[in-house]
Design a protein around this motif. Structure first.
Motif, short mmCIF file in Angstrom:
data_model
loop_
_atom_site.label_atom_id
_atom_site.label_comp_id
_atom_site.label_asym_id
_atom_site.label_seq_id
_atom_site.Cartn_x
_atom_site.Cartn_y
_atom_site.Cartn_z
N ASN A 106 -15.76 -0.17 -3.60
CA ASN A 106 -15.01 0.94 -3.00
C ASN A 106 -14.89 0.80 -1.48
O ASN A 106 -13.83 1.05 -0.90
N LYS A 107 -15.97 0.36 -0.87
CA LYS A 107 -15.96 0.18 0.58
C LYS A 107 -14.99 -0.93 0.98
O LYS A 107 -14.24 -0.81 1.96
N ASN A 108 -14.97 -2.01 0.18
CA ASN A 108 -14.06 -3.12 0.45
C ASN A 108 -12.60 -2.68 0.30
O ASN A 108 -11.74 -3.00 1.13
N ILE A 109 -12.32 -1.94 -0.77
CA ILE A 109 -10.95 -1.46 -1.01
C ILE A 109 -10.51 -0.51 0.09
O ILE A 109 -9.40 -0.59 0.62
N SER A 110 -11.39 0.42 0.45
CA SER A 110 -11.05 1.40 1.48
C SER A 110 -10.80 0.76 2.84
O SER A 110 -9.94 1.20 3.60
N SER A 111 -11.55 -0.30 3.14
CA SER A 111 -11.39 -0.98 4.43
C SER A 111 -10.04 -1.67 4.54
O SER A 111 -9.53 -1.88 5.64
N ARG A 112 -9.44 -2.01 3.40
CA ARG A 112 -8.10 -2.61 3.42
C ARG A 112 -7.01 -1.56 3.27
O ARG A 112 -5.96 -1.66 3.90
N ARG A 113 -7.30 -0.55 2.44
CA ARG A 113 -6.30 0.48 2.21
C ARG A 113 -6.05 1.33 3.45
O ARG A 113 -5.00 1.97 3.59
N ILE A 114 -6.98 1.28 4.41
CA ILE A 114 -6.84 2.09 5.62
C ILE A 114 -5.62 1.69 6.42
O ILE A 114 -5.14 2.45 7.28
N ARG A 115 -5.04 0.51 6.14
CA ARG A 115 -3.87 0.06 6.88
C ARG A 115 -2.68 1.00 6.69
O ARG A 115 -1.87 1.17 7.60
N VAL A 116 -2.58 1.61 5.53
CA VAL A 116 -1.48 2.56 5.33
C VAL A 116 -1.70 3.81 6.18
O VAL A 116 -0.73 4.41 6.68
N GLU A 117 -2.95 4.20 6.38
CA GLU A 117 -3.26 5.33 7.25
C GLU A 117 -2.91 5.00 8.70
O GLU A 117 -2.43 5.85 9.46
N HIS A 118 -3.18 3.75 9.10
CA HIS A 118 -2.83 3.32 10.45
C HIS A 118 -1.33 3.37 10.67
O HIS A 118 -0.85 3.75 11.75
N ALA A 119 -0.56 2.96 9.65
CA ALA A 119 0.90 2.99 9.76
C ALA A 119 1.40 4.43 9.91
O ALA A 119 2.26 4.71 10.75
N ILE A 120 0.86 5.34 9.10
CA ILE A 120 1.27 6.74 9.20
C ILE A 120 0.88 7.31 10.57
O ILE A 120 1.65 8.04 11.20
N GLY A 121 -0.31 6.94 11.04
CA GLY A 121 -0.73 7.38 12.37
C GLY A 121 0.16 6.84 13.47
O GLY A 121 0.42 7.52 14.46
N GLY A 122 0.67 5.60 13.29
CA GLY A 122 1.59 5.02 14.27
C GLY A 122 2.88 5.80 14.35
O GLY A 122 3.42 6.05 15.43
N ALA A 123 3.40 6.21 13.19
CA ALA A 123 4.62 7.04 13.18
C ALA A 123 4.35 8.40 13.81
O ALA A 123 5.22 8.96 14.49
N LEU A 148 0.86 -1.18 0.00
CA LEU A 148 0.00 0.00 0.00
C LEU A 148 0.90 1.23 0.00
O LEU A 148 1.97 1.22 0.62
N HIS A 149 0.48 2.28 -0.68
CA HIS A 149 1.28 3.51 -0.64
C HIS A 149 0.39 4.73 -0.52
O HIS A 149 -0.78 4.72 -0.92
N ASP A 150 0.97 5.77 0.05
CA ASP A 150 0.25 7.03 0.25
C ASP A 150 1.27 8.11 0.59
O ASP A 150 2.44 7.82 0.87
N GLY A 151 0.83 9.35 0.57
CA GLY A 151 1.68 10.47 0.98
C GLY A 151 1.19 11.06 2.28
O GLY A 151 0.00 10.98 2.60
N THR A 152 2.10 11.64 3.05
CA THR A 152 1.72 12.28 4.31
C THR A 152 2.41 13.63 4.41
O THR A 152 3.57 13.78 4.01
N GLU A 153 1.68 14.61 4.94
CA GLU A 153 2.21 15.97 5.07
C GLU A 153 2.50 16.29 6.53
O GLU A 153 1.81 15.80 7.43
N ARG A 154 3.53 17.14 6.72
CA ARG A 154 3.91 17.60 8.06
C ARG A 154 4.09 19.11 8.03
O ARG A 154 4.68 19.64 7.11
#
Length: 325
Positions: A271-288, A164-170
């Motif tokens: 879309n709901k199914n994809i988003s429910s799995r893709r949320i893992r990248v958001e969890h990782a960013i939130g962990g950092a 999974l990939h995504d961008g995060t801003e600081r």
């Protein structure tokens, strides 16, 4: 009738008030407070400490705390009058700073030192922590060569990679220079920011953190210029990567709603199914971003601190997940 005169003697008292400072050994006895102050529990701290101590002694054998190279080799002794008298105190000092992102004057006061000393310790100990994360294998890749090595360790071409990939801003302080202000201004956040690309697994382990760029750069542009996928993988992404179709990647992405149109019930379910799995990248960013140094505005400029610190925060996140396994 008597007039009574009472003469009161003036007595001066001198009180010696001992300055209270934050002590690692005192906070350690309260696990709840320790977790709140550092972002990690006592068991994980004990796991990190031997790696940190090894890199600490090796680094200070050849450098001083400011990073200046020594003329000769010496033992990494700690002076008796040091405000941070043990390696554990030094790791605790740094983690408290990263977790809470205080101003240096306040942090220095908490540990009984001057602001100038505090700044030197923060930069020097951050370098040591980065080395410890790297030697332990918890630090994510930051170049394509390192990323390929990570994927090869997971099986390379023989494995079925799900990424999974995504961008995060600081947020960063507004630059003084007008051109830099325009470059760092993020229309999405309405603030001056920097951005990193992140690639994770479905278990929220961060495998790759891209180079730090200005907040105005689009996520797709970062993906096009900073990384690719050397082995066949299933890649989950959001609609911000519309049109991104790299080689060796089977794309899993929600269907974008057409202009002046509607999605079908089947598309909405997908879309709901994809988003429910893709949320893992958001969890990782939130962990950092448990560390407020990468969640809030980072005020440090020297030694490319803004560019390095999210990489370090991701390494601590990976170690936290590994300790739970």
């Amino acid at each position: 009738k008597f007039n009574v005169y009472i003469m009161r003697a003036r007595v001066s008292y001198t009180f010696k008030i001992e300055k209270q400072t934050m002590k690692y050994i005192d906070v350690r006895s309260n696990p709840k407070k320790f977790l709140a102050l550092t972002g990690i529990n006592v068991d994980l701290f004990d796991e990190i400490l031997p790696w940190f101590e090894e890199e600490h002694d090796l680094y200070l054998r050849f450098h001083d705390i400011t990073g200046k190279r020594r003329s000769g080799k010496r033992a990494g002794a700690i002076y008796a009058n040091s405000p941070l008298p043990t390696v554990a105190d030094r790791l605790f000092f740094l983690l408290v700073y990263l977790k809470n992102n205080p101003i240096q004057e306040y942090h220095a006061e908490c540990f009984g030192m001057t602001q100038q000393q505090c700044g030197k310790w923060i930069h020097g100990l951050t370098t040591i922590l980065e080395l410890a994360l790297k030697s332990s294998g918890m630090l994510p890749a930051k170049t394509m060569k390192e990323f390929i090595a990570v994927l090869e360790k997971q099986g390379g071409a023989k494995a079925s990679h799900i990424l999974l990939h995504d961008g995060t801003e600081r947020e960063v302080p507004r630059p003084y220079d007008a051109d830099r202000q325009k470059e760092n201004y993020s229309g999405k956040k309405k603030k001056h920011t920097v951005k990193n690309a992140v690639i994770t697994t479905m278990t929220a382990i961060i495998l790759f953190v891209g180079q730090t760029v200005s907040g105005a750069v689009h996520d797709k542009t970062i993906a096009d210029t900073q990384y690719y996928f050397p082995f066949l993988c299933q890649l989950w992404q959001d609609t911000g990567y519309q049109g991104y179709r790299p080689a060796n990647a089977v794309i899993m992405q929600p269907t974008k709603k057409p202009k002046r149109g509607e999605l079908t019930p089947q598309q909405k379910a997908e879309n709901k199914n994809i988003s429910s799995r893709r949320i893992r990248v958001e969890h990782a960013i939130g962990g950092a971003k448990r560390l407020r140094i990468v969640k809030d505005e980072c005020r440090l400029r020297a030694n490319d601190y803004v560019g390095r610190i999210f990489h370090i925060a991701a390494g601590l996140h990976n170690w936290r997940l590994a300790s739970r396994a």
